[in-house]
Design a protein around this motif. Structure first.
Motif, short mmCIF file in Angstrom:
data_model
loop_
_atom_site.label_atom_id
_atom_site.label_comp_id
_atom_site.label_asym_id
_atom_site.label_seq_id
_atom_site.Cartn_x
_atom_site.Cartn_y
_atom_site.Cartn_z
N HIS A 1 0.86 -1.19 0.00
CA HIS A 1 0.00 0.00 0.00
C HIS A 1 0.89 1.24 0.00
CE1 HIS A 1 0.97 -0.73 4.23
NE2 HIS A 1 0.76 0.56 4.45
N ARG A 2 0.26 2.39 -0.13
CA ARG A 2 0.97 3.66 -0.01
C ARG A 2 -0.01 4.72 0.46
NH1 ARG A 2 1.95 7.14 -4.59
NH2 ARG A 2 0.11 7.11 -5.87
N HIS A 3 0.51 5.79 1.02
CA HIS A 3 -0.34 6.87 1.52
C HIS A 3 0.45 8.16 1.52
CE1 HIS A 3 1.84 5.34 4.96
NE2 HIS A 3 1.07 4.26 4.98
N ASP A 4 -0.28 9.27 1.64
CA ASP A 4 0.37 10.57 1.51
C ASP A 4 0.85 11.16 2.83
OD1 ASP A 4 -1.97 11.43 2.70
OD2 ASP A 4 -2.41 12.97 1.20
N GLU B 1 3.74 10.54 6.30
CA GLU B 1 4.92 9.85 6.79
C GLU B 1 4.50 8.77 7.78
OE1 GLU B 1 8.48 10.71 6.12
OE2 GLU B 1 7.44 11.71 4.47
N ARG C 1 9.45 0.04 -1.94
CA ARG C 1 9.68 0.20 -3.38
C ARG C 1 10.24 -1.08 -4.00
NH1 ARG C 1 12.39 6.07 -2.58
NH2 ARG C 1 10.45 7.22 -2.20
N ALA D 1 6.30 9.60 2.71
CA ALA D 1 4.96 9.73 2.13
C ALA D 1 4.98 9.32 0.66
CB ALA D 1 4.48 11.17 2.26
N ASN D 2 3.92 8.67 0.23
CA ASN D 2 3.66 8.27 -1.16
C ASN D 2 4.44 7.05 -1.65
OD1 ASN D 2 1.88 10.53 -1.40
ND2 ASN D 2 3.68 11.81 -1.69
N ALA D 3 5.36 6.52 -0.86
CA ALA D 3 6.18 5.38 -1.29
C ALA D 3 5.45 4.06 -1.07
CB ALA D 3 7.50 5.37 -0.52
N HIS E 1 -6.56 8.86 2.39
CA HIS E 1 -5.34 9.15 1.62
C HIS E 1 -4.43 7.93 1.48
CE1 HIS E 1 -6.52 13.35 2.04
NE2 HIS E 1 -6.80 13.04 3.30
N THR E 2 -5.07 6.77 1.28
CA THR E 2 -4.35 5.50 1.17
C THR E 2 -4.76 4.80 -0.11
OG1 THR E 2 -4.20 5.26 3.57
CG2 THR E 2 -4.04 3.24 2.28
N GLU E 3 -3.78 4.13 -0.71
CA GLU E 3 -4.04 3.33 -1.91
C GLU E 3 -3.54 1.91 -1.65
OE1 GLU E 3 -2.91 3.39 -6.69
OE2 GLU E 3 -1.82 4.70 -5.32
#
Length: 172
Positions: A64-67, A69, A84, A100-102, A166-168
């Motif tokens: 997963h990832r989110h915007d 930290e 990653r 964030a975002n990774a 804010h999560t994918e």
């Protein structure tokens, strides 16, 4: 004397002293793990949340990832983080920061229970966990086993709510 650029003390905010074994805390079963919300955004002015995580052998979330930290500090055991696409092992006493975002995930492949603290900044992740998790009695309570259908329902609910937080969720 120069005037301070620091805002005045907010007297509406109070000191938090938290016992992780306090039964009144929010103890949640999520993906086989047990997460205890130690400090919520409501207590930190939205600046961060702090979660105590008990991750059994084989536990941990999928990719997963989110915007925001996300920082983990290992208290007991060792856990494998995938960041990653690259795997790294963190052991007790180590700290891991996920920018964030990774894209990332973690999995306990150690054969024993892992305990770690998770700090998310800004706060909000604890609200996502509250919406998707199942309450359990304590920080050390094992998450109930889910049937295939129950796990599928959990994933569907998490996927539907993730964008609001804010999560994918990513494909493994």
């Amino acid at each position: 004397m120069p005037q301070s650029t620091i805002p005045a003390d907010n007297l509406d905010r109070e000191l938090s002293v938290v016992d992780p074994d306090d039964p009144s805390l929010s103890h949640l079963a999520i993906v086989g793990d047990t997460y205890t919300v130690l400090l919520s955004g409501a207590q930190t002015g939205g600046r961060f949340c702090l979660i105590d995580m008990m991750v059994p052998d084989g536990g941990g979330p999928g990719p997963h990832r989110h915007d925001f930290e996300e920082m983990f500090h290992l208290i007991e055991g060792e856990i494998e983080f995938t960041f990653r696409g690259e795997r790294r092992v963190a052991k007790a006493g180590m700290t891991v920061n996920i920018p964030a975002n990774a894209p990332h995930s973690f999995k306990n492949v150690s054969g024993s229970v892992v305990r770690m603290l998770c700090l998310c900044a800004p706060a909000g992740q604890e609200e996502f966990f509250a919406r998707v998790g199942m309450p359990v009695e304590s920080r050390t309570a094992a998450a109930p086993a889910l049937s295939k259908d129950e796990f599928g329902a959990f994933l569907a609910k998490a996927a539907a709510l993730a964008p609001q937080f804010h999560t994918e969720l990513l494909k493994p």
